[in-house]
Design a protein around this motif. Structure first.
Motif: not given
Length: 350
Positions: A62, A64-65, A69-72, A75-76, A79
């Motif tokens: 998994k 995290y940003n 926070e866990q994210q796809d 998306k990370i 950003d």
């Protein structure tokens, strides 16, 4: 005043319609062609090769940003300034990862994030790099004429599968780190440069047959080694190969990155003047333990690539930045052991 407001509203409507219709293109059959991203062609590519992502996720990894926070992953990365995704293609890999279906699944995710796409053909069932350029098992006994046809057909088949899903990659690599050609031994450049050039041309023609607008990349490692690049591209040019973009890899250390970048700039500048080619850094990386130096390395290399005359520098890509905890033994990622991006990824931010 009312008339002025009315006029402004009408002008706004006309502008909106112009943008809306201009964003789509009708094909000869009348369907709407959807491009991979709303970004205009020519926008500088800040990229990442994340070809391992589906395999990592299947293994329970998994991401995290910076806030935890866990994210796809996509998306990370977005950003962090990443606007382009690079995906490798293998012909018939034993575990299935990086085959056509897997590449399509990842390309759909990239497109859903409005990211542009670079497709990287290895023309192998597994890794192709300076030390190995093995033929796919299904092609092993083919004569050279059939081998050229296989390169063409494989290229067409994969790109057609993407196109049928309205994905048109902006760039397509014909071979991966082909410092001494590909599909050894038939296409080994030091043995038969003409054969290597013919294979590149087969791939080039396959790309253009499906997507004439996709730019074809020939990719060599050690972007600081001008003599290697002159040998390869002089040989390709002499023997009738075609390409649009010269791709490079850069994997320096914390102690020599500045010197290597200076050499790389000299090489990139020579490639532009000698062949008129555009230049892209298709891969870069540095040990995850050297994240601060890596950030400086990335920022400097982006600036150098952008400085090429006539906007010939197209972009810079990190190779598998998300490979944390030394995924598959790889220690040059840019995520820490908790699955969060290191400061190295800030090198892609303005």
């Amino acid at each position: 005043m009312f008339k002025q407001i009315k006029t402004i509203k009408w002008l706004g409507l006309i502008l909106l319609l112009t943008i809306t219709f201009g964003a789509c293109k009708k094909t000869v059959k009348g369907e709407t062609q959807i491009y991979p991203s709303p970004d205009p062609v020519g926008t500088y590519a800040l990229g990442a090769d994340v070809s391992w992502i589906t395999e990592m996720e299947a293994a329970g990894k998994k991401f995290y940003n910076a806030a935890g926070e866990q994210q796809d992953l996509f998306k990370i990365l977005k950003d962090k300034g990443i606007n382009t995704i690079r995906l490798r293609v293998w012909v018939n890999p034993s575990a299935g990862y990086c085959n056509t279906a897997d590449v399509l699944a990842k390309a759909k995710r990239a497109q859903a994030m409005n990211m542009r796409i670079l497709i990287d053909f290895h023309y192998s069932d597994s890794w192709a790099d300076p030390g190995q350029q093995n033929k796919p098992a299904a092609w092993a006994s083919q004569d050279f004429t059939t081998l050229k046809t296989s390169v063409y057909n494989h290229t067409v088949e994969v790109l057609t599968a993407l196109k049928n899903n309205k994905i048109v990659p902006e760039w397509v690599q014909v071979g991966n780190e082909t410092n001494n050609g590909m599909l050894w031994n038939d296409g080994k450049a030091s043995v038969n440069m003409k054969n290597y050039a013919d294979l590149v041309l087969s791939g080039y023609n396959g790309v253009k047959a499906v997507n004439p607008t996709s730019k074809v990349v020939v990719h060599i490692s050690n972007g600081y080694d001008n003599s290697l690049f002159r040998w390869i591209f002089d040989g390709l040019k002499t023997n009738g190969a075609k390409w649009d973009v010269i791709g490079m890899s850069m994997y320096p250390s914390a102690t020599d990155w500045s010197a290597k970048n200076t050499q790389c700039l000299a090489n990139m500048t020579d490639m532009v003047s000698r062949y008129g080619s555009e230049v892209m850094i298709c891969e870069l990386g540095m040990p995850v333990s050297e994240a601060v130096a890596c950030k400086a390395f990335i920022k400097d290399l982006i600036a150098k690539n952008k400085s090429l005359p006539n906007n010939k520098g197209l972009g810079v890509f990190y190779w598998e930045p998300q490979s944390y905890n030394s995924w598959s033994g790889y220690k040059l990622g840019a995520f820490d052991d908790s699955g969060k991006p290191t400061v190295a990824m800030d090198g892609f931010l303005p």
